[in-house]
Design a protein around this motif. Structure first.
Motif, PDB file in Angstrom:
ATOM      1  N   SER A  16       1.090  -1.675   0.263  1.00  0.00           N
ATOM      2  CA  SER A  16      -0.383  -0.192   0.052  1.00  0.00           C
ATOM      3  C   SER A  16       0.631   1.288  -0.137  1.00  0.00           C
ATOM      4  O   SER A  16       0.433   2.107  -0.344  1.00  0.00           O
ATOM      5  N   ARG A  17       2.304   1.300   0.675  1.00  0.00           N
ATOM      6  CA  ARG A  17       3.212   2.193   0.357  1.00  0.00           C
ATOM      7  C   ARG A  17       3.288   3.291  -1.180  1.00  0.00           C
ATOM      8  O   ARG A  17       4.102   3.509  -1.545  1.00  0.00           O
ATOM      9  N   LYS A  18       3.834   1.616  -1.141  1.00  0.00           N
ATOM     10  CA  LYS A  18       3.989   1.879  -3.098  1.00  0.00           C
ATOM     11  C   LYS A  18       3.229   2.404  -3.549  1.00  0.00           C
ATOM     12  O   LYS A  18       3.394   2.695  -4.642  1.00  0.00           O
ATOM     13  N   LYS A  19       1.917   1.826  -3.368  1.00  0.00           N
ATOM     14  CA  LYS A  19       0.892   2.380  -3.987  1.00  0.00           C
ATOM     15  C   LYS A  19       0.363   3.699  -4.133  1.00  0.00           C
ATOM     16  O   LYS A  19       0.091   4.313  -5.372  1.00  0.00           O
ATOM     17  N   LYS A  20       0.763   4.920  -3.040  1.00  0.00           N
ATOM     18  CA  LYS A  20       0.662   5.735  -2.351  1.00  0.00           C
ATOM     19  C   LYS A  20       1.394   6.774  -3.653  1.00  0.00           C
ATOM     20  O   LYS A  20       0.932   8.135  -3.532  1.00  0.00           O
ATOM     21  N   ARG A  21       2.320   6.382  -3.961  1.00  0.00           N
ATOM     22  CA  ARG A  21       3.810   7.133  -4.580  1.00  0.00           C
ATOM     23  C   ARG A  21       2.771   7.903  -6.443  1.00  0.00           C
ATOM     24  O   ARG A  21       2.685   6.774  -6.750  1.00  0.00           O
ATOM     25  N   ASP A  22       3.165   8.491  -5.988  1.00  0.00           N
ATOM     26  CA  ASP A  22       2.537   9.521  -7.528  1.00  0.00           C
ATOM     27  C   ASP A  22       3.399   9.736  -8.518  1.00  0.00           C
ATOM     28  O   ASP A  22       4.463   9.843  -7.607  1.00  0.00           O
ATOM     29  N   PHE A  23       3.480  10.207  -9.736  1.00  0.00           N
ATOM     30  CA  PHE A  23       4.604  10.418 -10.854  1.00  0.00           C
ATOM     31  C   PHE A  23       4.255  11.545 -11.488  1.00  0.00           C
ATOM     32  O   PHE A  23       3.088  11.932 -11.597  1.00  0.00           O
ATOM     33  N   VAL A  24       5.772  11.974 -12.110  1.00  0.00           N
ATOM     34  CA  VAL A  24       5.022  13.685 -12.165  1.00  0.00           C
ATOM     35  C   VAL A  24       6.032  13.198 -13.571  1.00  0.00           C
ATOM     36  O   VAL A  24       7.316  13.204 -13.319  1.00  0.00           O
ATOM     37  N   THR A  33       6.822  22.769 -23.428  1.00  0.00           N
ATOM     38  CA  THR A  33       7.158  22.081 -22.187  1.00  0.00           C
ATOM     39  C   THR A  33       5.179  21.296 -21.523  1.00  0.00           C
ATOM     40  O   THR A  33       4.519  22.118 -21.883  1.00  0.00           O
ATOM     41  N   PHE A  34       5.604  20.315 -21.080  1.00  0.00           N
ATOM     42  CA  PHE A  34       4.318  19.393 -20.706  1.00  0.00           C
ATOM     43  C   PHE A  34       4.781  18.878 -19.107  1.00  0.00           C
ATOM     44  O   PHE A  34       5.549  18.577 -18.862  1.00  0.00           O
ATOM     45  N   VAL A  35       3.970  19.167 -18.731  1.00  0.00           N
ATOM     46  CA  VAL A  35       4.045  18.346 -16.594  1.00  0.00           C
ATOM     47  C   VAL A  35       2.852  18.496 -16.297  1.00  0.00           C
ATOM     48  O   VAL A  35       1.282  18.090 -16.293  1.00  0.00           O
ATOM     49  N   THR A  36       3.064  16.258 -16.302  1.00  0.00           N
ATOM     50  CA  THR A  36       1.738  15.639 -15.969  1.00  0.00           C
ATOM     51  C   THR A  36       1.481  14.532 -14.259  1.00  0.00           C
ATOM     52  O   THR A  36       2.787  14.984 -14.524  1.00  0.00           O
ATOM     53  N   VAL A  37       0.777  14.913 -13.700  1.00  0.00           N
ATOM     54  CA  VAL A  37       0.474  14.112 -13.017  1.00  0.00           C
ATOM     55  C   VAL A  37      -0.062  13.592 -13.100  1.00  0.00           C
ATOM     56  O   VAL A  37      -1.221  13.273 -12.713  1.00  0.00           O
ATOM     57  N   THR A  38       0.186  11.829 -12.086  1.00  0.00           N
ATOM     58  CA  THR A  38      -0.353  10.730 -12.803  1.00  0.00           C
ATOM     59  C   THR A  38      -0.584  10.326 -11.526  1.00  0.00           C
ATOM     60  O   THR A  38       0.902   9.590 -10.375  1.00  0.00           O
ATOM     61  N   ASP A  39      -1.346   9.053 -11.973  1.00  0.00           N
ATOM     62  CA  ASP A  39      -0.778   8.038  -9.981  1.00  0.00           C
ATOM     63  C   ASP A  39      -0.435   6.629 -10.468  1.00  0.00           C
ATOM     64  O   ASP A  39       0.445   6.849 -11.463  1.00  0.00           O
TER      65      ASP A  39
END
Length: 143
Positions: A16-24, A33-39
């Motif tokens: 569950s700790r690993k799943k909480k991390r998001d990616f930018v 320039t593109f900046v995206t936040v994903t799960d």
């Protein structure tokens, strides 16, 4: 039996700790320039490009200041969504100074006025594709 259940509970906590991390995901090109936040699943939470900024028009969207403003805008929106920790993936063949400025400005936008807060960035990964000696050149033409 309790021993096995405790081990399974620990594994669930770690997963569950690993799943909480998001990616930018930061994509830097010469003119965009593109900046995206994903799960962790790759589903988009928020994102923006330099064209989304209202205060930048025309050629000013191409500058590195527009890239910084875009990253700061996405950082603020990520904070509002409740993002806790992120992994930054930077992609682009631009020079390192521009990459560094974008990463730092995303952190500033995320923190807001709280300068002393801990950075949410766990680590930074440069995923720019590099050719290892590239493709084979065509044979020279004989005349």
């Amino acid at each position: 039996m309790n021993f096995v259940q405790s081990i399974l509970a620990e594994e669930d906590e770690q997963s569950s700790r690993k799943k909480k991390r998001d990616f930018v995901h930061v994509l830097l090109m010469k003119k965009k320039t593109f900046v995206t936040v994903t799960d962790a699943g790759g589903n988009k939470k928020t994102g923006a490009s330099a064209g989304c900024l209202e205060e930048r028009k025309g050629r000013s969207r191409l500058s590195r200041y527009a890239a910084e403003a875009t990253a700061e805008h996405v950082g603020r929106s990520a904070r509002k969504m409740g993002v806790k920790s992120v992994v930054m993936k930077v992609k682009g063949t631009t020079y390192f100074r521009k990459k560094k400025k974008v990463i730092l400005s995303w952190g500033e936008g995320f923190r807001g006025e709280g300068v002393r807060k801990i950075s949410p960035i766990m680590y930074i990964h440069d995923v720019t594709q590099l050719p290892h000696n590239g493709c084979r050149l065509p044979k020279k033409r004989r005349v």
